[in-house]
Design a protein around this motif. Structure first.
Motif, PDB file in Angstrom:
ATOM      1  N   GLY A 143       0.807  -1.223   0.000  1.00 46.87           N
ATOM      2  CA  GLY A 143       0.000   0.000   0.000  1.00 46.87           C
ATOM      3  C   GLY A 143       0.832   1.262   0.000  1.00 46.87           C
ATOM      4  N   LEU A 166       1.323 -14.592   4.562  1.00 44.90           N
ATOM      5  CA  LEU A 166       0.471 -13.506   5.025  1.00 44.90           C
ATOM      6  C   LEU A 166      -0.339 -12.899   3.878  1.00 44.90           C
ATOM      7  N   GLY A 169      -4.476 -15.209   0.977  1.00 43.13           N
ATOM      8  CA  GLY A 169      -5.694 -15.142   1.784  1.00 43.13           C
ATOM      9  C   GLY A 169      -5.966 -13.778   2.381  1.00 43.13           C
ATOM     10  N   SER A 170      -5.255 -12.741   1.926  1.00 49.03           N
ATOM     11  CA  SER A 170      -5.484 -11.406   2.492  1.00 49.03           C
ATOM     12  C   SER A 170      -6.434 -10.580   1.626  1.00 49.03           C
ATOM     13  N   THR A 173      -5.893  -6.910   0.656  1.00 42.90           N
ATOM     14  CA  THR A 173      -5.857  -5.815   1.626  1.00 42.90           C
ATOM     15  C   THR A 173      -4.444  -5.457   2.065  1.00 42.90           C
ATOM     16  N   LEU A 174      -3.446  -6.287   1.707  1.00 38.03           N
ATOM     17  CA  LEU A 174      -2.071  -5.999   2.115  1.00 38.03           C
ATOM     18  C   LEU A 174      -1.209  -5.559   0.938  1.00 38.03           C
ATOM     19  N   VAL A 396      -0.898  -5.212  11.479  1.00 35.45           N
ATOM     20  CA  VAL A 396      -0.282  -5.875  10.320  1.00 35.45           C
ATOM     21  C   VAL A 396      -0.756  -5.191   9.034  1.00 35.45           C
ATOM     22  N   LYS A 397      -2.055  -4.936   8.951  1.00 36.24           N
ATOM     23  CA  LYS A 397      -2.612  -4.227   7.786  1.00 36.24           C
ATOM     24  C   LYS A 397      -1.893  -2.876   7.623  1.00 36.24           C
ATOM     25  N   PHE A 400       1.586  -2.811   6.076  1.00 42.23           N
ATOM     26  CA  PHE A 400       1.653  -2.933   4.618  1.00 42.23           C
ATOM     27  C   PHE A 400       0.997  -1.740   3.921  1.00 42.23           C
ATOM     28  N   MET A 411     -11.876  -7.254   4.329  1.00 40.72           N
ATOM     29  CA  MET A 411     -11.791  -8.150   5.484  1.00 40.72           C
ATOM     30  C   MET A 411     -12.050  -7.291   6.719  1.00 40.72           C
ATOM     31  N   GLU A 413     -10.072  -6.729   9.021  1.00 38.93           N
ATOM     32  CA  GLU A 413      -8.859  -5.975   9.341  1.00 38.93           C
ATOM     33  C   GLU A 413      -8.733  -4.697   8.521  1.00 38.93           C
ATOM     34  N   GLY A 414      -9.423  -4.674   7.396  1.00 42.32           N
ATOM     35  CA  GLY A 414      -9.243  -3.540   6.506  1.00 42.32           C
ATOM     36  C   GLY A 414     -10.076  -2.329   6.897  1.00 42.32           C
TER      37      GLY A 414
ATOM     38  N   TYR B 200      -6.098 -13.047   8.650  1.00 42.14           N
ATOM     39  CA  TYR B 200      -4.730 -13.130   8.123  1.00 42.14           C
ATOM     40  C   TYR B 200      -4.028 -14.369   8.654  1.00 42.14           C
ATOM     41  N   GLN B 448      10.001  -3.846   4.671  1.00 45.36           N
ATOM     42  CA  GLN B 448       8.632  -4.352   4.856  1.00 45.36           C
ATOM     43  C   GLN B 448       8.618  -5.470   5.899  1.00 45.36           C
TER      44      GLN B 448
END
Lengths: 415, 495
Positions: A143, A166, A169-170, A173-174, A396-397, A400, A411, A413-414, B200, B448
């Protein structure tokens, strides 16, 4: 009005995301859009269409690895693997019919990137691992608009943090995925499926556990209650009008012949057994993989639950008990560990009852796979996490995507 | 090896820190005695040594949580430690850090055969998991060669492998759940007896994170039914190229062996002298190929492997006829490290992974380097998955030899990256390969990874000085460098 961008190169993706970050303009990431209705609905005016990043970059069958651009059509990937007699061992599902998308031969089948971004795996997941277990390396754009990479093209690799897991499956969003390396394996020479008919759900869990605990290397184990089995296109599953418990063995021909017989002996305590051979076996597992047997009626809300395998029947019964008229049909895959539920539609999608049943039977998670946009906007689509875990996921989101521009809200988390 | 500068203030507070830790972990669970601390001064990478500030040995998740919260609040660093068998210095202590040992977490909590999993505390050894379920015909697949000693928690931290990875995967592919404590003392659970985490895949990134993200206090692993039959083929070749071609052909024909190992001449001779496995001594390369599964399958595949090896020019070919003979084939391979230890005062073990097709090139160039550095090198590989273990022979008492061995090793790893491979297949980065990370990753890639570290441990208290060649403060990493708001991409198709 929606503005859509369709870059052709990873450099263009980086440029576009950097601009979006600077402008704090959220982007909705998509490939073919076959899974666009999966996850929480997003509400962005700009779409980053990654299907222009297309093509196999390097496929070396002897190295058991394929590298392709994230927007490559699964049809292209499938054709290349077929030519070399190989496959993706996690049995990627095709949920187009389930999600109400056109699934004719000329309709877009979904992209490799979309498959990885949603970490979807089919029946062989219980023996071969999930999509995430087969992703060897990822290149993408974070991002921040920075090109990042993780992993490589080899199976054994512990160099640095496994960011590939990571990003798998995100749901975009990452990072915007640009290049993917996946492990491939030889396609088994032969496949046979042992059927037990007419046993109850708890007996089916036990029979599947027995098969999976045997040395016969079962690579698929599902339970179809009578009303679900009746929808199968495979006559031997459909016509007897009874529940079907099915266990698959695959491998070199002499081995499969021997193991399917041994498995029938092992399971004889549950009644007479039958066996499906190559084509019928493949047809049944494709229906199970794609959740086609549970897709109707189209207005039903569909849940997908991951639970300890032996608790599968108990979770289904708890739901039958709590909401007898709501549960339209259900079936189990992964030896009982994966439950598909079809529920009569309501605004709350029975979320509390479904999640209570999971939490009371050894834990796991429940994902709302199909419901109207409105319902998905108000019901937690992904299983809610305890506060410390949710806070960690949010950090974590942010690590990134600090500006929150990549598919925000897709998700939990987003958000 | 340059480690972060010790914090003099923390060292000065040592007695107070020890007192506080004793209140959390009573009795002998806090070690301050200089002699006793020496037992913790290194791990399996014994070239580097540093006594820890203090060692604490908690026995409950609550104690771990309280210790971490105390250290977090008081600015004290933590080095987590399992059995201390890391070959990359992952558990190397720091002068100003508390080493947190998990040896007291030594119980298996649940054996659940029906769901095919075991729940264990992190200090349980890898082998103990198999031992606990083998009566029922099961085993735990990843089998690092240190499996008698190494702990399952350490296996998760390092994403440990072994000889069965090609068919059965690494730790990450056999892990169902973990309980872990964050540096703040918060306890989280990821996964469980079900498959795939929701949200996640934090478990995926915690696996192999080398103690930088949290402290693992419980592990759920999947167990597999032991195969009915396992048989091994021992194949000798007049040159390494034909052995490499055999490996490629076995895979190309769709055969995934349970194990596929290669040894070169120096390794064969060292192993044979040590364990008398009856290896052929007139060959340049040896392959051990193990097939497992039902009898019918193993018989069928062994014939195919034999045919491939003959076709590629094998000069010696033996199939094990009993489990004892199969164990003997493996004995030499499994004892290769100590065997090499007998013929050289010291050896340095490398761990790169390469694409299989690059094997002949890498072997050739390693031999050239061996001549150039004036150091002998014995090669053992997990050939099936391209994971190399060149053993560089040296004598630390000879001035320069350690430095030359390290330079030789670094050059091998750079070569691995050059041919499309990676720095480490299963031993981890630790301190050993830390300064080579730039060979594989750009600054942006590494930043990162460090930002992810910051999401877990913003104060960077957990295992600092490992994995990353340069430490950046989290605040600095978090900043966005923006280039302004113009639309800079006229050439991107829009709709």
């Amino acid at each position: 009005m929606t503005q859509s961008y369709r870059p052709d190169t990873p450099e263009q993706v980086a440029e576009l995301v950097a601009w979006a970050a600077a402008e704090t303009t959220p982007l909705d990431l998509r490939g073919h859009g076959t899974r666009a209705d999966l996850g929480c609905p997003t509400n962005t005016s700009h779409v980053l269409d990654l299907s222009g990043l297309s093509g196999i970059i390097d496929y070396a069958p002897n190295e058991l690895v394929i590298t392709a651009r994230a927007g490559t059509s699964m049809a292209t990937i499938q054709a290349a693997l077929d030519d070399a007699g190989q496959m993706l061992a996690f049995e990627p599902p095709d949920w187009r019919a389930l999600l109400g998308k056109p699934d004719g031969p000329d309709d877009p089948p979904g992209t490799l990137g979309g498959l990885v971004a949603s970490n979807l795996s089919g029946p062989r997941r219980l023996a071969a691992g999930a999509a995430r277990d087969h992703v060897l390396g990822i290149q993408g754009v974070s991002g921040r608009g920075e090109a990042i990479k993780s992993g490589g093209r080899v199976v054994k690799n512990v160099t640095g943090f496994d960011l590939s897991k990571l990003m798998t499956g995100s749901f975009g969003t990452l990072a915007a995925l640009t290049d993917l390396s996946l492990k491939v394996v030889p396609r088994p020479e032969e496949s046979r499926t042992v059927l037990i008919r007419g046993i109850g759900d708890q007996a089916a869990m036990e029979a599947m556990s027995r098969g999976l605990c045997s040395p016969h290397e079962v690579s698929g184990a599902c339970y179809l209650p009578e009303d679900v089995a009746c929808r199968s296109a495979v006559a031997a599953v459909r016509d007897p009008g009874r529940s079907v418990t099915a266990l698959r063995v695959e491998g070199p021909e002499p081995s499969v012949v021997w193991r399917s017989e041994a498995l029938r002996n092992e399971l004889s305590a549950w009644g007479p057994t039958d066996a499906l051979h190559t084509a019928d076996s493949a047809a049944l597992w494709a229906e199970v993989r794609d959740a086609r047997l549970i897709a109707d009626p189209p207005e039903a809300q569909i849940w997908r639950l991951s639970v300890p395998p032996m608790n599968g029947a108990a979770v289904a019964r708890a739901l039958e008990h709590n909401a007898p008229s709501a549960l339209l049909s259900w079936m189990a895959d992964w030896g009982g560990g994966l439950l598909w539920l079809s529920l009569a539609p309501t605004p709350h999608a029975h979320a509390a009852g479904v999640r209570r049943a999971v939490d009371h039977h050894g834990g796991g998670h429940a994902t709302l796979i199909r419901a109207s946009r409105d319902v998905r906007a108000h019901v937690a689509v992904f299983h809610p996490a305890p506060a410390p875990l949710e806070a960690l996921s949010r950090r974590v989101k942010e690590s990134f995507d600090p500006a929150g521009i990549l598919s925000p809200g897709r998700m939990a988390e987003g958000r | 090896m340059r480690m972060p500068d010790p914090d003099a203030d923390v060292i000065a507070r040592r007695a107070a820190i020890a007192r506080a830790l004793r209140r959390i972990v009573p009795g002998e669970g806090v070690i301050v005695d200089e002699d006793a601390l020496r037992a913790y001064e290194c791990d399996g990478l014994s070239a580097y040594r540093q006594p820890p500030l203090i060692v604490v040995l908690p026995s409950t998740t609550e104690q771990v949580s309280t210790v971490l919260r105390y250290c977090h609040d008081n600015g004290v660093k933590i080095v987590p430690r399992g059995a201390g068998t890391s070959l990359s210095g992952g558990a190397l202590p720091l002068a100003d850090a508390v080493t947190l040992g998990l040896g007291k977490f030594n119980r298996i909590l649940d054996i659940d055969i029906e769901n095919r999993c075991v729940v264990a505390q992190p200090g349980v050894t890898n082998l103990a998991i198999t031992t606990a379920v083998q009566d029922q015909g099961f085993y735990y697949a990843p089998d690092p060669s240190s499996q008698i000693a190494c702990s399952i928690g350490g296996n998760v931290a390092e994403n440990a492998g072994g000889v069965h990875c090609l068919k059965y995967g690494l730790t990450t592919n056999n892990l169902l759940g973990v309980e872990m404590v964050l540096m703040t003392g918060e306890v989280i659970r990821l996964g469980g007896k079900h498959l795939d985490p929701g949200g996640y895949d934090l478990m995926g990134v915690v696996t192999g994170s080398e103690g930088l993200l949290g402290v693992i206090t419980e592990v759920t692993v999947r167990i597999l039914r032991a195969p009915e039959t396992a048989r091994a083929v021992l194949m000798g070749f007049p040159d390494t190229d034909s052995a490499a071609a055999t490996v490629a052909d076995i895979i190309a024909r769709g055969i995934i062996p349970a194990g596929l190992e290669m040894m070169d001449k120096p390794a064969i001779h060292a192993a044979e002298d040590f364990v008398h496995a009856d290896y052929p001594l007139d060959v340049e390369a040896l392959l051990i190929c193990e097939l497992d599964g039902p009898e019918a399958e193993v018989t069928h595949l062994i014939e195919r492997v034999e045919a491939i090896a003959r076709d590629k020019g094998a000069t010696s070919l033996r199939v094990s006829t009993s489990d004892a003979e199969r164990a003997l084939f493996w004995a030499g391979r499994k004892a290769a490290f100590p065997a090499v230890g007998r013929i050289s005062p010291d050896y340095y073990c490398m761990d790169g992974t390469i694409p299989r097709h690059a094997l002949p090139t890498v072997l050739k160039r390693t031999a050239e380097m061996s001549t150039r550095y004036g150091l002998r090198c014995a090669n053992v590989f997990h050939a099936g998955d391209g994971n190399l273990h060149p053993l560089i022979l040296f004598d630390a008492n000879v001035p320069d030899e350690l430095e030359r061995a390290e330079a030789f090793g670094a050059e091998i790893l750079k070569l691995c990256v050059e041919v499309g491979g990676v720095l480490t297949g299963e031993h981890g980065v630790g301190v050993e390969k830390r300064d080579l990370m730039g060979e594989m990753f750009s600054d942006i890639d590494l930043q990162q990874q460090q930002r992810l570290k910051c999401a877990f441990d913003p104060g960077q208290f957990l295992n600092p000085g490992k994995v990353f060649p340069t430490l950046h403060r989290c605040a600095e990493l978090g900043r966005m460098h923006l280039s302004g708001g113009s639309m800079p991409f006229p050439d991107i198709p829009r709709f």
